[in-house]
Design a protein around this motif. Structure first.
Motif, short mmCIF file in Angstrom:
data_model
loop_
_atom_site.label_atom_id
_atom_site.label_comp_id
_atom_site.label_asym_id
_atom_site.label_seq_id
_atom_site.Cartn_x
_atom_site.Cartn_y
_atom_site.Cartn_z
N PHE A 60 -26.76 26.35 -12.43
CA PHE A 60 -27.07 25.86 -13.78
C PHE A 60 -26.51 24.46 -13.94
O PHE A 60 -25.34 24.21 -13.62
N VAL A 61 -27.32 23.55 -14.42
CA VAL A 61 -26.86 22.19 -14.71
C VAL A 61 -26.24 22.19 -16.10
O VAL A 61 -26.92 22.42 -17.10
N GLU A 62 -24.95 21.95 -16.16
CA GLU A 62 -24.21 22.02 -17.43
C GLU A 62 -23.00 21.10 -17.32
O GLU A 62 -22.35 21.04 -16.27
N VAL A 63 -22.71 20.35 -18.38
CA VAL A 63 -21.58 19.41 -18.33
C VAL A 63 -20.45 19.81 -19.27
O VAL A 63 -19.43 19.12 -19.33
N ASN A 64 -20.63 20.90 -20.01
CA ASN A 64 -19.59 21.35 -20.93
C ASN A 64 -18.61 22.29 -20.22
O ASN A 64 -18.95 22.91 -19.22
N PRO A 65 -17.39 22.42 -20.76
CA PRO A 65 -16.44 23.39 -20.19
C PRO A 65 -17.03 24.80 -20.22
O PRO A 65 -17.93 25.09 -21.02
N ALA A 234 -16.98 13.93 -14.54
CA ALA A 234 -17.57 12.61 -14.26
C ALA A 234 -19.06 12.61 -14.58
O ALA A 234 -19.60 11.63 -15.13
N LEU A 235 -19.74 13.71 -14.26
CA LEU A 235 -21.17 13.82 -14.58
C LEU A 235 -21.39 13.78 -16.08
O LEU A 235 -22.33 13.16 -16.58
N GLY A 236 -20.50 14.46 -16.81
CA GLY A 236 -20.60 14.46 -18.26
C GLY A 236 -20.45 13.07 -18.85
O GLY A 236 -21.18 12.69 -19.77
N ARG A 237 -19.50 12.31 -18.31
CA ARG A 237 -19.33 10.93 -18.79
C ARG A 237 -20.58 10.11 -18.52
O ARG A 237 -21.03 9.34 -19.37
N ALA A 238 -21.16 10.28 -17.33
CA ALA A 238 -22.36 9.53 -16.98
C ALA A 238 -23.54 9.91 -17.87
O ALA A 238 -24.38 9.07 -18.20
N ALA A 239 -23.58 11.19 -18.26
CA ALA A 239 -24.71 11.66 -19.07
C ALA A 239 -24.59 11.25 -20.53
O ALA A 239 -25.57 10.93 -21.19
N TYR A 240 -23.35 11.26 -21.05
CA TYR A 240 -23.16 11.08 -22.49
C TYR A 240 -22.87 9.63 -22.90
O TYR A 240 -23.31 9.19 -23.96
N LEU A 241 -22.10 8.90 -22.11
CA LEU A 241 -21.66 7.58 -22.54
C LEU A 241 -22.81 6.61 -22.86
O LEU A 241 -22.70 5.84 -23.83
N PRO A 242 -23.92 6.62 -22.10
CA PRO A 242 -25.01 5.70 -22.48
C PRO A 242 -25.59 5.99 -23.86
O PRO A 242 -26.20 5.10 -24.46
N TYR A 243 -25.40 7.22 -24.36
CA TYR A 243 -25.96 7.60 -25.67
C TYR A 243 -24.87 7.68 -26.74
O TYR A 243 -25.12 8.14 -27.84
N TYR A 244 -23.67 7.23 -26.39
CA TYR A 244 -22.54 7.36 -27.30
C TYR A 244 -22.63 6.27 -28.36
O TYR A 244 -22.91 5.12 -28.06
N GLY A 245 -22.36 6.64 -29.60
CA GLY A 245 -22.31 5.64 -30.66
C GLY A 245 -23.58 5.60 -31.49
O GLY A 245 -24.35 4.64 -31.42
N PHE A 246 -23.85 6.65 -32.27
CA PHE A 246 -24.99 6.66 -33.18
C PHE A 246 -24.72 5.67 -34.32
O PHE A 246 -23.57 5.27 -34.55
N PRO A 247 -25.75 5.26 -35.05
CA PRO A 247 -25.52 4.34 -36.17
C PRO A 247 -24.46 4.89 -37.12
O PRO A 247 -24.48 6.07 -37.47
N GLU A 248 -23.55 4.03 -37.55
CA GLU A 248 -22.45 4.46 -38.41
C GLU A 248 -22.95 5.08 -39.71
O GLU A 248 -22.35 6.01 -40.24
N SER A 249 -24.07 4.56 -40.21
CA SER A 249 -24.62 5.09 -41.45
C SER A 249 -25.02 6.56 -41.29
O SER A 249 -24.80 7.37 -42.20
N LEU A 250 -25.59 6.90 -40.14
CA LEU A 250 -26.00 8.28 -39.88
C LEU A 250 -24.78 9.18 -39.74
O LEU A 250 -24.73 10.29 -40.28
N VAL A 251 -23.77 8.72 -39.01
CA VAL A 251 -22.55 9.50 -38.80
C VAL A 251 -21.86 9.76 -40.14
O VAL A 251 -21.41 10.88 -40.42
N LEU A 252 -21.78 8.74 -40.99
CA LEU A 252 -21.14 8.90 -42.29
C LEU A 252 -21.96 9.80 -43.21
O LEU A 252 -21.40 10.58 -43.97
N LEU A 253 -23.28 9.69 -43.14
CA LEU A 253 -24.14 10.49 -44.01
C LEU A 253 -23.96 11.97 -43.74
O LEU A 253 -23.88 12.78 -44.68
#
Length: 305
Positions: A60-65, A234-253
């Motif tokens: 199974f391909v999975e990056v979570n604990p 390491a795989l998790g970092r590679a998968a998530y970091l490029p998508y890290y940082g949604f617009p602050e307005s969305l996160v706050l909303l």
């Protein structure tokens, strides 16, 4: 809010129990007529594969604990043994866990006229605050951490050592589902230390058991799924970091209700219990901010507390 004049404590307790049963009935009807949330469905699918001899992080391909998948094993096993729906068992076990948390909350809440009303409020939050995210890891975190927070509110231990140890260990595993939430126990204990001026309470049995549970959990991963440490992180970092940082307005909303409730709670912040619950909410709010995706289920524990 006080009980209506002439209402006996026994009658208030009966009304509270009736209200909680109605809440359970309504949520049962909703859950067993709806689909399981995608993440939980995936974890249940993985758990079924593990029971068939497949290996996590290999088949199974999975990056979570692994804990999220392991928590789904009882439902998958029950479905396999009985031939009934594993999803149905997943819901059944989650409802049973909710009932257990309410039982512990009843034990740990301060005795008084407000206790039945508080228990109804807690039941409403545990059952309905998750909404479409019923069964997400954040829902499990809420169920697993709440008894520990309420237990820590007590001025002196009110439960036997093994119960306190179990509550602490379960809470630690709840935090381990999303390690970002480590700020919750840190903030809660900081507030309690400020309130009590007694550093020895940091070493209460529930906290020692929590620490032991984390060590055992890490050891079990190292022995049964060591690839998680050597490759998957390491795989998790590679998968998530490029998508890290949604617009602050969305996160706050998506955090608006947590922020609103925490602001309203400041009116009662002189109350020591409110201070501790506020600290727990703040810890979960930090965890939400660190994930920085603006997903509604990420903010669930902060809003609930």
């Amino acid at each position: 809010m006080t009980a209506p004049e002439g209402t006996s404590p026994a009658r208030m307790t009966g009304l509270a129990i009736a209200g909680i049963l109605l809440l359970f009935a309504a949520q049962l009807a909703l859950r067993f007529s709806s689909s399981l949330i995608h993440d939980s469905a995936w974890y249940l699918y993985v758990a079924q594969g593990l029971l068939q001899g497949k290996k996590l992080y290999v088949d199974f391909v999975e990056v979570n604990p692994p804990l999220g998948m392991w928590l789904a094993l009882p439902a998958a096993w029950a479905g396999q043994v009985t031939g009934a729906s594993a999803v149905g068992w997943f819901y059944a076990l989650l409802f049973a866990a909710t009932a257990a948390v309410l039982g512990l909350s009843w034990r740990y809440l301060e005795q008084g006229e407000h206790q039945p009303l508080l228990l109804v409020a807690i039941a409403a939050v545990l059952l309905f605050a998750p909404g479409d995210n019923f069964g997400q890891r954040e829902h499990f975190m809420l169920l697993m951490v709440l008894p520990w927070v309420l237990l820590r509110l007590q001025a002196r231990p009110i439960a036997r050592w093994w119960e306190r140890a179990l509550v602490g260990a379960v809470a630690a595993l709840g935090i381990a589902l999303k390690p970002h939430a480590v700020f919750v126990p840190l903030f809660v204990e900081a507030v309690l230390l400020w309130q009590r001026r007694n550093w020895r309470r940091l070493f209460d049995v529930e906290n020692l058991a929590a620490l032991a549970a984390v060590v055992v959990y890490a050891a079990v991963i190292a022995l049964s799924a060591s690839v998680f440490f050597s490759e998957i992180i390491a795989l998790g970092r590679a998968a998530y970091l490029p998508y890290y940082g949604f617009p602050e307005s969305l996160v706050l909303l998506d955090a608006k209700w947590a922020v609103i409730f925490m602001a309203l709670a400041l009116f009662g912040i002189r109350n020591k219990a409110v201070q501790v619950l506020w600290a727990a909410a703040a810890g979960f709010l930090v965890a939400y901010a660190l994930q920085n995706k603006g997903f509604t289920y990420h903010i669930l524990p902060a809003t609930s507390f």
